[in-house]
Each structure stands twice: as structure tokens, then as C-alpha cells.
Motif scaffolding. Structure first.
Motif, short mmCIF file in Angstrom:
data_model
loop_
_atom_site.label_atom_id
_atom_site.label_comp_id
_atom_site.label_asym_id
_atom_site.label_seq_id
_atom_site.Cartn_x
_atom_site.Cartn_y
_atom_site.Cartn_z
N HIS A 15 0.78 -1.24 0.00
CA HIS A 15 0.00 0.00 0.00
C HIS A 15 0.81 1.29 0.00
O HIS A 15 0.22 2.37 -0.17
CB HIS A 15 -0.94 0.02 1.21
CG HIS A 15 -1.91 -1.11 1.23
ND1 HIS A 15 -2.92 -1.25 0.30
CD2 HIS A 15 -2.02 -2.17 2.06
CE1 HIS A 15 -3.62 -2.34 0.56
NE2 HIS A 15 -3.09 -2.91 1.63
N LEU A 19 -0.66 4.96 -1.10
CA LEU A 19 -0.83 6.00 -0.09
C LEU A 19 -0.02 7.24 -0.45
O LEU A 19 -0.50 8.37 -0.31
CB LEU A 19 -0.41 5.48 1.29
CG LEU A 19 -0.59 6.45 2.45
CD1 LEU A 19 -2.06 6.83 2.62
CD2 LEU A 19 -0.05 5.84 3.73
N ALA A 37 3.20 9.87 4.61
CA ALA A 37 3.05 8.43 4.34
C ALA A 37 3.87 7.64 5.35
O ALA A 37 3.40 6.66 5.93
CB ALA A 37 3.48 8.10 2.91
N THR A 40 2.18 7.75 8.67
CA THR A 40 1.00 6.88 8.68
C THR A 40 1.41 5.45 9.03
O THR A 40 0.78 4.81 9.89
CB THR A 40 0.29 6.90 7.31
OG1 THR A 40 -0.12 8.24 7.03
CG2 THR A 40 -0.92 5.98 7.30
N ARG A 58 -6.81 -0.19 2.96
CA ARG A 58 -6.62 1.14 2.37
C ARG A 58 -7.50 2.18 3.04
O ARG A 58 -7.09 3.32 3.24
CB ARG A 58 -6.87 1.09 0.87
CG ARG A 58 -5.73 0.42 0.15
CD ARG A 58 -5.78 0.63 -1.33
NE ARG A 58 -4.54 0.12 -1.90
CZ ARG A 58 -4.24 0.18 -3.17
NH1 ARG A 58 -5.09 0.72 -4.03
NH2 ARG A 58 -3.10 -0.29 -3.61
N LEU A 61 -5.78 3.05 6.29
CA LEU A 61 -4.61 3.89 6.01
C LEU A 61 -5.04 5.31 5.62
O LEU A 61 -4.43 6.29 6.07
CB LEU A 61 -3.76 3.27 4.91
CG LEU A 61 -3.00 2.01 5.27
CD1 LEU A 61 -2.42 1.35 4.03
CD2 LEU A 61 -1.89 2.32 6.28
N ALA A 62 -6.06 5.42 4.79
CA ALA A 62 -6.55 6.73 4.36
C ALA A 62 -7.09 7.53 5.54
O ALA A 62 -6.89 8.74 5.61
CB ALA A 62 -7.61 6.57 3.28
#
Length: 173
Positions: A15, A19, A37, A40, A58, A61-62
């Protein structure tokens, strides 16, 4: 390698590029996007992801990245406001770059602390500290009694003391 580091490595490999692209579009700056990123994924080390579904990974993560972006923009806004105020002052009183960084970090921490307080508490604190209003005028402006303003100020000052201790490294989280 244990299973946690293996799954983290897999998650990162799967990912990270996506990202980074998301953050580059959102921030319009590849270096800041790379930093966020990275941050994160660092957050994932303390809050491991249990999801195995690609879409949910995802989404998670977002969500983390969105929060980091908001913090980033808020920090920039505070920094710009402070630098503008600083530029209006005499050049002889300009702090060094190191002092500027410390002051901006402290402003950010105070802003974050105020954001965690109830609205009237932070308003009372700002009216007293930034505008120098007496408690009686604050009470009228907030539509509360003067005794409530005193309670609000005590609550805000307690949070300031906790923040100061945290900044001094005296508290262990």
C-alpha cells in the motif's frame, strides 16, 4: 522475522505507493507526502491493523493519513499566523531558527490542548489570556456567571500545567 513484522512489511509493500500517491494529490508536495506516508505507517506500529481485506486496509490507512493531513494543515496555519505576527515586530527581537521551531511546536501543542477542551473553557481562556478581559466581561460575553468563568479558567490552567509538564518531559505517557 516474526508474523507482526512480516505482515507490516507486506502491508507497507502493498500500500505504500498507493498512499504516497493519495497524499501527493492531497498535499501537492511530494516531500510532505512522503513524510506523512511514513508517519502513517509509523502509527500502524502502535495500532496494528487487523483487517486482511485489501479495501479495508486502504480505508484504514486513508483515515490515518487524513487525520495527519488535518494536523499538518492546522500546524501550517498556526505557523503562518505566528510568522506574520513576528514579521510585524522589530527585527532586533526576531528569534533564531531554533527558537522559532520551539515556539511553533509549543503553539501547536497549546492549540491541540485548547481543541480538547470544551468550547466555553477554551473561549474563556483565550478571552482572558489573549484579550486581557476581566472575568466579569468574559462572563457577560459567554452568557455565564463569573463563578463559571473561574471554573473554566481553572480547568484551562490545569490543562496548561499538564501540557507544560509533558513538554518538559516530566510525564510518562
Amino acid at each position: 522475522m516474526n508474523s507482526v513484522s512480516t505482515s507490516f512489511t507486506h502491508l507497507y509493500g502493498t500500500h505504500h505507493g498507493w498512499l504516497l500517491g493519495l497524499l501527493r494529490r492531497r498535499l501537492n508536495d511530494r516531500w510532505e507526502a512522503a513524510d506523512l506516508a511514513h508517519d502513517t505507517f509509523i502509527r500502524l506500529l502502535s495500532r496494528p491493523l487487523a483487517e486482511t481485506d485489501h479495501v479495508r486496509q486502504r480505508s484504514y490507512l486513508a483515515t490515518i493519513a487524513r487525520g495527519l493531513c488535518i494536523d499538518h494543515w492546522r500546524r501550517r496555519q498556526l505557523e503562518r499566523a505566528w510568522l506574520q505576527t513576528l514579521a510585524e515586530g522589530p527585527e532586533a527581537l526576531q528569534p533564531s531558527p531554533e527558537q522559532r521551531a520551539i515556539i511553533v511546536e509549543t503553539l501547536y501543542e497549546v492549540d491541540a490542548m485548547l481543541a480538547r477542551l470544551p468550547k466555553k473553557v477554551s473561549e474563556a481562556f483565550l478571552l482572558a489570556q489573549l484579550h486581557g478581559l476581566p472575568y466579569k466581561q468574559i462572563a457577560v460575553q459567554l452568557g455565564v456567571c463569573e463563578r463559571m468563568v473561574k471554573k473554566y479558567m481553572a480547568q484551562a490552567l490545569l490543562h496548561c500545567a499538564i501540557l507544560e509538564a509533558e513538554l518538559d518531559g516530566m510525564l510518562v505517557q
